[in-house]
Design an enzyme around this catalytic site. Structure first.
Site, short mmCIF file in Angstrom:
data_model
loop_
_atom_site.label_atom_id
_atom_site.label_comp_id
_atom_site.label_asym_id
_atom_site.label_seq_id
_atom_site.Cartn_x
_atom_site.Cartn_y
_atom_site.Cartn_z
N ASN A 113 -13.95 -20.10 -6.78
CA ASN A 113 -12.78 -21.44 -7.38
C ASN A 113 -10.97 -20.61 -8.49
OD1 ASN A 113 -13.99 -23.73 -7.47
ND2 ASN A 113 -15.43 -23.69 -9.21
N HIS A 126 -4.56 -28.17 1.03
CA HIS A 126 -5.28 -27.46 -0.15
C HIS A 126 -5.15 -25.91 -0.29
CE1 HIS A 126 -8.76 -27.07 -2.50
NE2 HIS A 126 -9.60 -26.00 -1.25
N HIS A 163 -8.52 -22.16 -7.60
CA HIS A 163 -8.29 -23.35 -7.42
C HIS A 163 -7.76 -24.14 -8.21
CE1 HIS A 163 -9.81 -21.88 -4.07
NE2 HIS A 163 -10.22 -23.35 -3.12
N GLU A 193 -7.17 -18.19 1.57
CA GLU A 193 -8.44 -18.77 0.85
C GLU A 193 -8.51 -17.27 0.96
OE1 GLU A 193 -10.69 -20.58 -0.08
OE2 GLU A 193 -8.68 -22.31 -0.23
N ARG A 222 -33.34 -38.50 6.95
CA ARG A 222 -34.08 -37.36 5.87
C ARG A 222 -33.61 -36.26 6.15
NH1 ARG A 222 -37.90 -41.27 6.02
NH2 ARG A 222 -37.47 -43.33 4.09
N GLU A 267 -24.43 -23.59 -7.51
CA GLU A 267 -22.76 -23.62 -7.89
C GLU A 267 -23.48 -23.40 -9.69
OE1 GLU A 267 -18.30 -24.27 -6.90
OE2 GLU A 267 -19.70 -25.52 -7.56
N HIS A 272 -5.91 -27.61 -7.74
CA HIS A 272 -6.52 -29.06 -7.67
C HIS A 272 -5.24 -29.64 -8.55
CE1 HIS A 272 -10.57 -28.02 -7.08
NE2 HIS A 272 -9.94 -27.77 -5.87
N LYS A 315 -22.22 -26.77 1.30
CA LYS A 315 -21.99 -27.76 0.67
C LYS A 315 -21.28 -28.74 1.30
CE LYS A 315 -19.43 -25.91 -3.81
NZ LYS A 315 -18.53 -26.12 -4.29
N LYS A 323 -18.30 -14.20 0.42
CA LYS A 323 -18.98 -15.72 0.57
C LYS A 323 -20.32 -15.40 0.34
CE LYS A 323 -18.74 -20.07 0.06
NZ LYS A 323 -17.67 -21.22 0.96
N ARG A 325 -20.98 -18.15 -8.66
CA ARG A 325 -20.44 -19.06 -7.65
C ARG A 325 -18.90 -20.03 -8.15
NH1 ARG A 325 -22.84 -22.76 -2.71
NH2 ARG A 325 -20.99 -22.03 -1.53
N1 LIG Z 1 -18.46 -27.11 1.68
C1 LIG Z 1 -16.96 -26.31 0.94
O1 LIG Z 1 -17.80 -25.24 0.34
C2 LIG Z 1 -15.50 -26.43 1.35
C3 LIG Z 1 -14.33 -25.34 1.63
C4 LIG Z 1 -13.47 -25.14 0.59
C5 LIG Z 1 -13.08 -26.44 1.77
N2 LIG Z 1 -14.12 -27.82 1.94
C6 LIG Z 1 -13.70 -29.11 2.36
O2 LIG Z 1 -12.43 -28.39 3.92
C7 LIG Z 1 -11.53 -30.14 4.21
C8 LIG Z 1 -10.61 -28.75 5.02
O3 LIG Z 1 -10.59 -28.17 5.55
P1 LIG Z 1 -9.92 -27.75 6.92
O4 LIG Z 1 -8.14 -27.09 6.07
O5 LIG Z 1 -10.03 -27.32 7.88
O6 LIG Z 1 -9.05 -28.82 7.27
P2 LIG Z 1 -9.01 -30.35 8.13
O7 LIG Z 1 -10.97 -30.01 8.90
O8 LIG Z 1 -8.50 -31.36 8.34
O9 LIG Z 1 -8.60 -29.65 9.58
C9 LIG Z 1 -6.62 -28.72 9.29
C10 LIG Z 1 -6.45 -29.92 10.51
O10 LIG Z 1 -6.52 -28.74 11.87
C11 LIG Z 1 -7.03 -29.65 13.11
N3 LIG Z 1 -8.04 -28.24 13.65
C12 LIG Z 1 -9.09 -28.34 13.75
N4 LIG Z 1 -9.07 -26.96 14.28
C13 LIG Z 1 -8.31 -26.88 15.23
C14 LIG Z 1 -8.42 -25.87 15.80
N5 LIG Z 1 -8.63 -25.17 16.49
N6 LIG Z 1 -6.79 -26.46 17.02
C15 LIG Z 1 -6.18 -27.29 16.70
N7 LIG Z 1 -5.70 -28.01 15.39
C16 LIG Z 1 -7.21 -27.90 14.85
C17 LIG Z 1 -8.02 -30.76 12.53
O11 LIG Z 1 -8.18 -31.98 13.12
C18 LIG Z 1 -6.90 -31.26 11.65
O12 LIG Z 1 -6.19 -32.04 12.10
C19 LIG Z 1 -11.34 -30.30 2.71
O13 LIG Z 1 -11.70 -32.11 3.01
C20 LIG Z 1 -11.82 -29.81 1.68
O14 LIG Z 1 -12.62 -30.74 0.65
C21 LIG Z 1 -15.61 -27.91 2.01
#
Ligand SMILES: NC(=O)c1ccc[n+]([C@@H]2O[C@H](COP(=O)([O-])OP(=O)(O)OC[C@H]3O[C@@H](n4cnc5c(N)ncnc54)[C@H](O)[C@@H]3O)[C@@H](O)[C@H]2O)c1
Length: 531
Positions: free
Chosen positions: A416, A436, A419, A356, A292, A408, A423, A314, A398, A412
């Site tokens: 987007n 993305h 986005h 971003e 929990r 949100e 999307h 999130k 942020k 917030r």
């Molecule tokens: N929670 C939120 O507010 C929020 C906001 C935006 C995106 N997201 C989520 O985040 C995800 C995308 O995140 P991302 O772009 O970081 O992608 P990811 O986590 O898939 O990382 C991208 C790639 O880089 C690799 N990697 C990570 N750090 C590395 C490093 N230092 N050196 C070499 N390789 C490395 C990872 O293993 C992966 O293959 C999506 O699932 C999206 O939905 C969440």
């Protein structure tokens, strides 16, 4: 930063400065002479007396080799350890060599009456010290940094090292996310990964840490993370997940729970999310639900996760019917960002993060947008100072948004920006053609064009946004699909409420307004997508 190796003549303060330095950095302190005594089982004076200096030097090299193989250490070496070039090579490979100096007079005053210094025992005169210093000067000079310690306090010397070591690599900034009892700090720096243990200790966390990472990131950074945690007294276990968005699902989430249960983690334990947004989202959701709720720390290693997903709470996983459909708002206890982890990030992922970052400037901070324009080349070269500024500013922006709308419900939604169409692009291309951040970049260009058509953004501002995205090598044109397909994808967007699509527009650069759009075809026509 790996280790800091302190060298210098006896009496230059290596031991006392080393201890303070280690505490300040959250590193472990190690005295090479003490390690030698431990190994030999007799004092250094006795080794010199019974076996002679060559035997001592041999032992010293052996122990040094073993000691400097570790990470996150401040090591103070004996005054003569630098005499061997092999020792200096070992030191250099293991971290930053800091040479402490002092005048002959200062040294004489500091060592007078110390009977444990074998080399000065027979002749502790100024002349003897001067001769030895001169003979060793070339070896002492073979350092990354030299600091005079005369008339300085131990703390002042430690401060000077922290400020200057490896060109400011230990520089840190802090951004506060103020959410009442859920408030936390984002610690930001270059080379500060090794301070993770200290950060956890300061949070008064206890027990064991489960480090959730993946098969790409763990081999790169887990050793340092484990060493940092262990040095601060935490046991750590690694839960290594497969890499990729396709694994952000309930099957992989269960692997985290399995790891936590197998390691018998109790409510006094915590999770460290070491990786990009996928790892951060999943580990955060696991932390929200295991027993929990147990504390978790975000250690984001992609640019996107550093500026976006690690901040704001999130968390979640995907469902076969849609992205991020299952999740919780659950704030981390701290975020630790080390921009040097970006050195290993593939270029395409890095550019997505820059996209971003542009978002924050484009709709929330005109000065920041100008900074990005002025420093585009430095950012592309992954210059640490520029990155620290850009990541820190993004986090601060942020944080302000999240503080005023944690769950949100309103403002917030500005995050987007870009986005909505982004999307739609991801959906239509089956999440395979664009990352993305690339889809969001396309969405931002369209959002600026739509804002211009709505009269809230000038042609010049629209062009600035597009030009900056182009400079960062990001795609800008919508892929070719029929208007009906776009309309369908847009109407599935979760932001479509009864009243129409909530669209985030520019109000020039650095400000925004939200527009309710009912006529999706008119919107698409502005983007050049006709029926
Ligand atoms: N929670 C939120 O507010 C929020 C906001 C935006 C995106 N997201 C989520 O985040 C995800 C995308 O995140 P991302 O772009 O970081 O992608 P990811 O986590 O898939 O990382 C991208 C790639 O880089 C690799 N990697 C990570 N750090 C590395 C490093 N230092 N050196 C070499 N390789 C490395 C990872 O293993 C992966 O293959 C999506 O699932 C999206 O939905 C969440």
């Amino acid at each position: 930063m790996k280790n800091i190796i302190l060298t210098g003549f006896m009496g230059c303060g290596k031991t006392s400065v080393g201890r303070v330095l280690a505490t300040r950095l959250g590193f472990r302190y190690l005295d090479l002479d003490e390690a030698i005594v431990q190994e030999a089982g007799v004092t250094i004076k006795e080794i010199f007396a019974n076996q002679g200096e060559p035997a001592f030097r041999e032992l010293e090299s052996r122990v040094l080799g073993r000691v400097v193989a570790g990470n996150g250490l401040v090591v103070s070496t004996g005054g003569g350890a630098v005499l061997s070039s092999a020792n200096r090579t070992l030191m250099r490979a293991s971290g930053t060599i800091v040479n402490l100096t002092a005048s002959v007079e200062t040294i004489a005053a500091r060592v007078s009456g110390d009977s444990e210094r074998p080399l000065l025992q027979n002749d502790p005169s100024l002349e003897r010290i001067r001769t030895m210093l001169e003979a060793r000067e070339g070896c002492y000079a073979d350092a990354d940094l030299r600091i005079a310690t005369d008339a300085k306090s131990i703390e002042a010397v430690a401060d000077e090292i922290i400020r200057s070591v490896t060109g400011g690599n230990v520089r840190t900034d802090t951004v506060r996310v103020a959410l009442g009892e859920r408030s936390y700090d984002i610690s930001l720096g270059a080379g500060n990964l090794d301070t993770l243990g200290r950060v956890c200790r300061e949070l008064e966390l206890s027990g064991s840490a489960a480090v959730v990472s993946n098969t790409t990131v763990a081999p790169l950074y887990y050793d340092r993370v484990r060493a940092a945690l262990e040095q601060a007294g935490f046991r750590s276990v690694l839960i290594e997940l497969p890499d990729g968005e396709q694994h952000k699902n309930s099957t992989t989430l269960n692997l985290i729970f399995d790891g936590l249960v197998d390691a018998a983690l109790d409510r006094g334990s915590f999770i460290v999310a070491l990786g990009g947004g996928v790892i951060g989202d999943m580990a955060g959701y696991a932390a929200a639900s295991y027993l929990r709720g147990i504390p978790f720390i975000q250690v984001p290693t992609t640019l996107l996760s550093q500026v976006d997903s690690s901040v704001g709470g999130k968390t979640g996983i995907n469902h076969p019917k849609g992205k991020n459909l299952i999740g919780a708002f659950y704030q981390p206890r701290a975020v630790l960002i080390d921009v040097t982890t970006l050195d290993s990030l593939p270029q395409r992922e890095f550019l997505c993060g820059l996209g971003e970052i542009i978002k924050y400037g484009a709709v929330l901070d005109a000065d920041f947008f100008s900074f990005l324009e002025d420093n585009a080349e430095r950012l592309l070269a992954r210059d640490k100072e520029a990155l620290i500024h850009a990541v820190g500013r993004s986090c601060a922006i942020k944080a302000r948004v999240v503080e005023s709308d944690e769950r949100e419900g309103g403002v917030r939604a500005v995050l987007n920006y870009g986005h909505t169409l982004g999307h739609a692009v991801e959906t239509l291309t089956g999440y395979s053609q664009f990352l993305h951040g690339e889809a969001v970049a396309i969405g931002m260009v369209q959002a600026a064009r739509i804002s211009k058509a709505f009269g809230t953004c000038s042609q010049a501002d629209c062009e600035r946004i597009e030009a900056l995205l182009a400079r960062f090598g990001l795609p800008r044109e919508l892929p070719c699909f029929p208007a009906a397909a776009y309309a369908e994808a847009l109407s599935h967007d979760k932001k479509v409420r009864d009243k129409g699509l909530l669209f985030i527009c520019n109000q020039g650069i650095g400000a925004y307004h939200m527009e309710r759009v009912k006529d999706l075809n008119a919107l698409l026509e502005i983007c050049g997508i006709g029926e």
